[in-house]
Structure formats: C-alpha cells, structure tokens
Design an enzyme around this catalytic site. Structure first.
Site, PDB file in Angstrom:
ATOM      1  N   ASP A 289       0.871  -1.177   0.000  1.00  0.00           N
ATOM      2  CA  ASP A 289       0.000   0.000   0.000  1.00  0.00           C
ATOM      3  C   ASP A 289       0.904   1.221   0.000  1.00  0.00           C
ATOM      4  O   ASP A 289       1.995   1.162  -0.549  1.00  0.00           O
ATOM      5  CB  ASP A 289      -0.963  -0.028   1.201  1.00  0.00           C
ATOM      6  CG  ASP A 289      -2.284   0.687   0.911  1.00  0.00           C
ATOM      7  OD1 ASP A 289      -2.241   1.911   0.722  1.00  0.00           O
ATOM      8  OD2 ASP A 289      -3.332   0.028   0.852  1.00  0.00           O
ATOM      9  N   HIS A 312       2.299   2.416  -3.057  1.00  0.00           N
ATOM     10  CA  HIS A 312       1.501   3.481  -3.648  1.00  0.00           C
ATOM     11  C   HIS A 312       2.160   4.842  -3.555  1.00  0.00           C
ATOM     12  O   HIS A 312       1.506   5.858  -3.777  1.00  0.00           O
ATOM     13  CB  HIS A 312       0.114   3.519  -2.996  1.00  0.00           C
ATOM     14  CG  HIS A 312      -0.674   2.258  -3.196  1.00  0.00           C
ATOM     15  ND1 HIS A 312      -1.878   2.025  -2.578  1.00  0.00           N
ATOM     16  CD2 HIS A 312      -0.429   1.153  -3.955  1.00  0.00           C
ATOM     17  CE1 HIS A 312      -2.340   0.828  -2.943  1.00  0.00           C
ATOM     18  NE2 HIS A 312      -1.466   0.282  -3.771  1.00  0.00           N
TER      19      HIS A 312
END
Length: 489
Positions: A289, A312
């Site tokens: 993430d 991310h």
C-alpha cells in the site's frame, strides 16, 4: 506563508521577479530537530533464542512455544537507556510472541540472524476492557455499513486487535538491530481457513470492516526511534505513529510481501499522524500500500534519501481534516510505485495542506508520477474527475514546490483543486516526465507557477492556469538519475 493567489500573489511575484528563494522554504519545511544517526545502547539483558526457523518459517509444533512472557518481563524490568537484546544461541534463531508493550527509555534490540515472529493466534491480540466486543480479532465485521466515503469514526463497535508492538505513553523508546520482525500476514490464522491478508482482500468488495493487528503502533511516544531494523510481512500497517513529538526512522528495511506475487492489502509502510518533528531517512520500503502515508495533523517532517519499490508512493492523506504542513521530501527514488508524489483527499476528510517541498526525486515505471487530488475514492490511483461526494471537510492545497524531479518513463499527471474557492497552488522547477503526452496531463482549478527550469508537462488540454517564469530562465538542472535505481536492500 500561505498565499491565496488572488491577482498576483506574493509568492508568484517573487518567482516571476527571479528572487524566489527555495533554501529558505526548504529550511522551514522539515523536522526542526538536529537529527543524526542513532546509536544502539548497551544491553540490560540478552535473551537467547529457543526456536529454530527453517527458510524463514516456524514448524507447526512451535506455535505454542511463546516467548511473550520472557520478552515482556525483560522490557518491564530493563533500566531506561538500555536494551533488551534478542540473540541467536546454539543454532536457534527465532522468537515467537503475542503482543508486546514497550516501556519508557527501553530499546528492543533484535540481533542479526534473529527473527521475532508474530503469533498466528488471533485470540492473543484481542482488545480488552469495558465495552469491548470479544472475538472480533481475525474476523470480518457483519452488519456494519462502511461504504466509502462514510468515515469509520461513525462506527459504534468497539473491539478488534491489539498491535504486535505497542508504544503507548512511553518516551525515548527504540526498536533497533540488524534482525527481522515478521508479522506473518501470509500465514493462516489459527482455527481459520484464511490468512490475515486473505481476510483483508475478502473484505474489500463491499468495503467491510475487518480486524487485524498492526505491527508497530505508537501514541504519545516522543523520541521514538527505529534504527536498522527489518520489518517483514506485516498483517496490516507496519508503523503507525500518532500524538508524538520526535520520531526517527533511520536505515529501516521494510518489505511486504517477502514472496513476490503474494497479495498483501493495506500493508502501509510508515504512517505518521497528529505528530511533529519526524525524520524518515536512508530507508528502503517495498510493500502492499502507501510506502509512506502522512495522515492528518502532521507538521515539520523530513523524508530524506529513501528508496521506494512496490507500493503506492509518497502519500499525504486521505485524512487531512486537521491539516498537514511543512514537509520536505529530498533525495527519493521510486521504482515501480503506482504513484510518485501523491496528495489524496475528498470533501468527507479534507483540510488545508501547505508548505511542501519535493526535490531531487527519481522515478521509473510509475503510473501516476504526480497526483494532487481532491477526488479520492479509495482506489489505488486517483481518477481524473470529481466523484461529487457531499461533505464540509474541503481539501485545499497551497504553497507546494516540486523541483528537480525526473521520471524516466511516461505516466499520468493530475493537478487538481476542488473549485474556484479551493484552487491548488504549485510551483514546478525542473520537472520532467520522459515520453509524457498532453493527453496524460489532467487537471482543473489549479495554478502552476513555473520556476527557472520549468517543466515538459503540457497543460494546453486542461484549464490549469500557468504563470510563466519571467526572470532569466535556467538551462539544464544538472540533476540526473544515473545510478539511482538499485535493488531493494
């Protein structure tokens, strides 16, 4: 200084006059401490390993052989300023533990060759206390609507999982060493037919709430230091720090999943919130993430000389409702992240974000090199249109400087504000995305001031207002990415 860019604002006038001084802005936008490389303290006790992991795995028969009690006792009785050392012994190289609680002034030192594994027994992590619903840890909640963007603060259910390592109301704590802390998010929860990560993915389609431990959670933990430690396979967020003045992560090696191809949802790297004076330096982050996600209420933070891989990107948000400010990101390399520079929020969780400096950044194979968005919809990357959510927490992005940024591969760029009253204000100086086309540049309700070295981004297909540099334009920056893309360490 935060300008509202009416007519010719002070900041833009300075830029156009050729007297924009980045050094003064950079000096303000960072940790106010003098941060140097941490030192490992002397040990108050050395705990020998009693388990042996083969190929980074524990034998099923070892699942009941917990080291929780002896590690916790050592932490409770160690003199402040010293370390509880986990060391290899007689060929043994592993410890197995349930939740641990750090104490003021005490360091947990994990030696090279040692792995501290988290237990797969969800019952050990159960939250305790009056009004807590038992049996939630390791499950997906039923009957609780969490459809995005409804904020989870509206949920009434209390309970869930305690963190693997807690730093609560404890100051000057250290987690250090050349060893490994492994949360085993890939492994089946005892008594269940799914792993922690499989549970997270199963909850995603309906955005259901699920209950899983985070690896390290700190609150009111002034002076917290992570140094040289390796964090693997967290079940959820790796490091979450709140309400803290002074947090340093230096030479941290964070990789989840360690087996490529596995799916590790919501395994953020390092997430500070409601804190000040933060430095993350010389670290390596490869996860499932956000590599770093700055939550609401963070000010005076430095992100220096780091390497990001899967993940991310360098994120702010999605919660920004109490504001974020004074951030310096310098010397970042991003290799295969989904986003590069990312600010994400929406009208249910937004606020004022200002005085940010991003500089000397290299990227390659990044889908969205720059994404500054009030359109967040809980997706991996930002959409380019307003989802028309209803709310009164309005994202507002001001005084953002992006300088000396090179993306060696093309990707989409989004620079957006919410409306005329909340325009995004940004300065670009020496920003280049190789191979980008005008169709890959998106935005509205934004004003871009160009520095002396400008950008190759073409805003002609957008409604973004561009203010040219009116001084003597610079030539090549001399900034390049040769030798910057190196394997994960």
């Amino acid at each position: 200084m935060i300008s509202r860019w009416k007519d010719v604002p002070v900041g833009v006038a300075a830029m156009c006059a050729g007297v924009f001084i980045l050094m003064s802005l950079s000096a303000a936008a960072q940790d106010t401490r003098q941060v140097t490389e941490p030192k490992i303290p002397e040990s108050c006790v050395q705990l020998p390993a009693q388990l042996r992991a083969m190929n980074n795995l524990l034998a099923p028969a070892d699942e009941s052989k917990l080291d929780t009690e002896r590690i916790q006792h050592a932490l409770d009785t160690c003199k402040p300023g010293m370390a509880v050392e986990l060391k290899p012994a007689s060929g043994n190289n592993a410890f197995l533990s349930g939740p641990l609680e750090m104490r003021t002034g005490v360091t947990l030192l994990v030696d090279e060759g040692v792995t501290l594994f988290g237990s797969r027994d969800a019952k050990l992590y159960e939250m305790k206390g009056e009004g807590v619903t038992p049996g939630l840890c390791g499950t997906i909640a039923t009957g609780i609507p969490t459809v995005f963007p409804a904020p989870q603060r509206q949920l009434k259910t209390r309970g869930g999982c305690r963190p693997f390592i807690s730093v609560m109301d404890a100051k000057d704590v250290g987690i250090m060493g050349n060893g490994v802390i492994d949360g085993r998010g890939y492994a089946k929860i005892l008594g269940k037919d799914y792993s922690w990560w499989e549970m997270a993915r199963k909850a995603e389609p309906q955005n259901q709430r699920y209950f899983t431990p985070r690896m390290i959670v700190a609150s009111h933990a002034d002076g917290l230091t992570l140094y040289r430690i390796t964090l693997h396979n967290s079940t959820n967020y790796h490091v979450s720090v709140n309400n803290t003045d002074g947090f340093t992560a230096w030479d941290v090696h964070l990789q989840t999943p360690t087996t490529k191809g596995m799916d590790a949802r919501n395994t953020d790297g390092i997430d500070p919130g409601s804190s000040t004076n933060i430095t993350i330096a010389h670290s390596w982050i490869d996860n499932g993430d956000d590599n770093i996600a700055i939550k609401t209420g963070v000010t005076h933070m430095s992100v220096l000389d780091n390497h990001f891989y899967d993940g991310h990107g360098m994120s702010i948000g999605s919660e920004t409702y109490t504001g974020d400010s004074n951030l310096l990101v310098d010397g970042l390399t991003e290799d295969h992240t989904t986003s590069g520079i990312r600010i994400k929020s929406n009208v249910t969780r937004g606020g004022l974000v200002h005085d940010l400096v991003y500089q000397n950044i290299c990227m390659k194979d990044v889908a969205n090199p720059i994404a500054i968005s009030p359109y967040y919809t809980n997706q991996t990357t930002e959409g380019f249109v307003d989802p028309k959510y209803v709310g009164d927490r309005i994202p507002d992005y001001k005084a953002i400087t992006i300088r000396n940024v090179l993306d060696t591969t093309p990707g989409n760029v989004l620079l957006a504000g919410l409306d005329d009253a909340h325009t995004t204000e940004i300065m670009l100086d020496g920003v280049r995305v190789e191979g980008i086309t005008p169709a890959q540049v998106h935005g509205r309700f934004a004003t871009v001031a160009l520095g002396p070295r400008g950008t190759n981004l073409d805003f002609s297909g957008t409604t973004i207002k561009v203010i040219p540099f009116k001084g003597v334009a610079g030539g090549e920056t001399g900034f390049g990415c040769d030798g910057r893309f190196v394997p994960m360490q």
